[in-house]
Design a protein around this motif. Structure first.
Motif, PDB file in Angstrom:
ATOM      1  N   UNK A   6     -33.144  30.506  10.335  1.00  0.00           N
ATOM      2  CA  UNK A   6     -33.557  29.784  11.536  1.00  0.00           C
ATOM      3  C   UNK A   6     -32.833  30.417  12.721  1.00  0.00           C
ATOM      4  N   UNK A   7     -33.592  30.980  13.628  1.00  0.00           N
ATOM      5  CA  UNK A   7     -32.988  31.713  14.739  1.00  0.00           C
ATOM      6  C   UNK A   7     -33.627  31.289  16.055  1.00  0.00           C
ATOM      7  N   UNK A 220     -37.563  19.327  13.957  1.00  0.00           N
ATOM      8  CA  UNK A 220     -38.928  19.848  13.919  1.00  0.00           C
ATOM      9  C   UNK A 220     -38.832  21.363  13.915  1.00  0.00           C
ATOM     10  N   UNK A 221     -39.162  21.957  12.777  1.00  0.00           N
ATOM     11  CA  UNK A 221     -39.151  23.413  12.674  1.00  0.00           C
ATOM     12  C   UNK A 221     -40.468  23.980  13.198  1.00  0.00           C
ATOM     13  N   UNK A 222     -40.375  25.060  13.952  1.00  0.00           N
ATOM     14  CA  UNK A 222     -41.547  25.845  14.341  1.00  0.00           C
ATOM     15  C   UNK A 222     -41.500  27.122  13.518  1.00  0.00           C
ATOM     16  N   UNK A 361     -33.172  21.534   6.676  1.00  0.00           N
ATOM     17  CA  UNK A 361     -33.920  22.489   7.488  1.00  0.00           C
ATOM     18  C   UNK A 361     -33.804  23.906   6.952  1.00  0.00           C
ATOM     19  N   UNK A 362     -32.597  24.319   6.602  1.00  0.00           N
ATOM     20  CA  UNK A 362     -32.403  25.689   6.136  1.00  0.00           C
ATOM     21  C   UNK A 362     -33.129  25.936   4.819  1.00  0.00           C
ATOM     22  N   UNK A 363     -33.071  24.984   3.902  1.00  0.00           N
ATOM     23  CA  UNK A 363     -33.716  25.187   2.606  1.00  0.00           C
ATOM     24  C   UNK A 363     -35.234  25.217   2.751  1.00  0.00           C
ATOM     25  N   UNK A 383     -37.672  28.636  14.268  1.00  0.00           N
ATOM     26  CA  UNK A 383     -36.669  28.040  15.145  1.00  0.00           C
ATOM     27  C   UNK A 383     -36.885  26.537  15.225  1.00  0.00           C
ATOM     28  N   UNK A 384     -35.885  25.843  15.758  1.00  0.00           N
ATOM     29  CA  UNK A 384     -35.954  24.388  15.920  1.00  0.00           C
ATOM     30  C   UNK A 384     -36.582  24.055  17.273  1.00  0.00           C
ATOM     31  N   UNK A 385     -37.564  23.174  17.264  1.00  0.00           N
ATOM     32  CA  UNK A 385     -38.180  22.723  18.511  1.00  0.00           C
ATOM     33  C   UNK A 385     -37.402  21.521  19.035  1.00  0.00           C
ATOM     34  N   UNK A 386     -37.121  21.531  20.319  1.00  0.00           N
ATOM     35  CA  UNK A 386     -36.412  20.437  20.975  1.00  0.00           C
ATOM     36  C   UNK A 386     -37.267  19.937  22.129  1.00  0.00           C
ATOM     37  N   UNK A 387     -37.581  18.659  22.147  1.00  0.00           N
ATOM     38  CA  UNK A 387     -38.394  18.089  23.222  1.00  0.00           C
ATOM     39  C   UNK A 387     -37.627  18.169  24.531  1.00  0.00           C
TER      40      UNK A 387
END
Length: 395
Positions: A6-7, A220-222, A361-363, A383-387
């Motif tokens: 996740x980057x 929330x992963x994208x 999330x990582x798994x 990557x992680x989505x942030x509102x």
């Protein structure tokens, strides 16, 4: 962890962008503006059918350093286009059907402003962005909306958020030739931190819906499939045409007007292809309303997971806009423990979103990478989505 899959996309360096502006134009910018990309939580291809959508604005932005000119010339340079060299277009030469390349998303805003009798002058612009391009995350809306916001502020147009978004949409539809609805631009302009936007695309009203996933222990992963999101071969146009034909045959203004309660019997009036297309639009719009009710009531956001899964199945089977790369990622995410996952964006490539527990999330991300490798698909970028907040002046 250094070996995380996740980057987060690299941030835009504002100071570097301003320095680049100085080098390009031998002047100081009047300010720096930013507008975000967006990811749609649920409600796909419902916007041009008068239905509901539920996007969030992302933390990834297109950033513009801008200086107002006294003539009608627009000079614009982007770090990712044309080897960073500036492109020049005179606003008086901009017409529908003209070929301005990627600069159409910029000069189209000036054209749209002129159609509204707003005073316009030229601009000098330097651009940078960390919104992934071609991934269905509305990088084009981020571009048109950051320019609309900057132009409005610099020339004192005093526009409300909806009109800023309208300028961006007109630039995309009429000058760039991209047949988007209004969702992308509204999401880019009207985003609020920790909230999703439930947008009624007919009334053009926005309900800010709590979407503070970290507080609920969620992410929330994208998951970018690296399959370029495109509307090649007229597929997007076919979906719009099919939707309009289905509405016409059913005697309604738009598919939004088809009651969910009598959907099965109503759709019996349509041939198989139109039946599938209409079923997706009606049910996906209803999924937005259900998700909005759950979130507004303060329910556990995990409860929207099944709606995401159902949306993906509908896009795959009824609207037929997914491709094997995104189907693989959606299935892998759910199998690895995601509460729900779906393709997001217009389809035929792009990204999958997955609602996951933070400590999983990582798994889940690794499971998606493995699944892609097993099927010899491109390695996804995750990557992680942030509102986040909407378009604004930041300097």
């Amino acid at each position: 962890m250094s070996d995380s899959v996740i980057r987060t996309p690299d941030s835009v360096d504002f100071d570097e962008l301003v320095d680049r502006f100085r080098q390009l134009y031998d002047a100081e910018p009047d300010g720096v503006w930013a507008a975000p990309g967006r990811v749609n939580v649920v409600g796909e291809h419902t916007d041009y059918n008068g239905g509901f959508v539920l996007p969030i604005a992302l933390a990834q932005h297109t950033v513009a350093a801008v200086h107002r000119r006294d003539d009608s010339l627009v000079r614009v340079a982007s770090t990712s286009m044309n080897d960073g060299a500036a492109v020049s277009v005179d606003l008086t030469d901009v017409t529908e059907g003209g070929d301005y390349g990627w600069a159409a998303y910029v000069v189209g805003v000036g054209w749209a402003a002129a159609q509204r009798d707003l005073p316009t002058t030229g601009l000098d612009i330097a651009l940078d962005s960390n919104v992934p391009v071609g991934a269905g995350l509305s990088s084009s809306a981020a571009l048109s909306c950051v320019i609309a916001r900057a132009w409005s502020d610099l020339l004192g147009w005093g526009l409300d958020e909806q009109t800023v978004a309208d300028l961006g949409r007109d630039a995309e539809n009429k000058i760039a030739g991209a047949p988007t609805g209004l969702m992308d631009q509204l999401a880019s302009v009207c985003g609020q931190e920790g909230h999703a936007m439930q947008i009624d695309t007919r009334a053009v009203t926005i309900t800010q819906v709590p979407f503070d996933l970290p507080t609920a222990g969620l992410t929330l992963l994208v998951i970018d499939s690296r399959t370029e999101h495109s509307h090649a071969d007229g597929e997007y146009a076919e979906r719009r045409q099919s939707s309009q034909e289905a509405a016409l045959r059913l005697g309604v203004r738009e598919l939004r007007d088809v009651p969910l309660e009598s959907l099965a019997t109503t759709l019996d009036k349509l041939p198989p292809l139109l039946r599938r297309r209409a079923r997706h639009v009606v049910t996906d719009s209803a999924r937005v309303e259900e998700a909005g009710k759950l979130l507004l009531a303060g329910d556990d956001p995990r409860r929207i997971g099944p709606l995401l899964n159902a949306s993906h199945a509908s896009m795959r089977d009824d609207y037929e806009i997914t491709v094997p790369t995104v189907d693989t990622l959606q299935e892998a995410a759910v199998a690895a423990g995601a509460h729900g996952a779906r393709m997001t964006g217009g389809g035929f490539g792009g990204c999958v979103i997955a609602l996951v527990d933070q400590d999983e999330a990582e798994s889940v991300a690794r499971a998606c990478v493995r699944a892609a490798a097993d099927r010899e698909h491109p390695t996804p970028a995750i990557f992680r989505a942030v509102a986040s907040g909407g378009a604004d002046r930041i300097r």
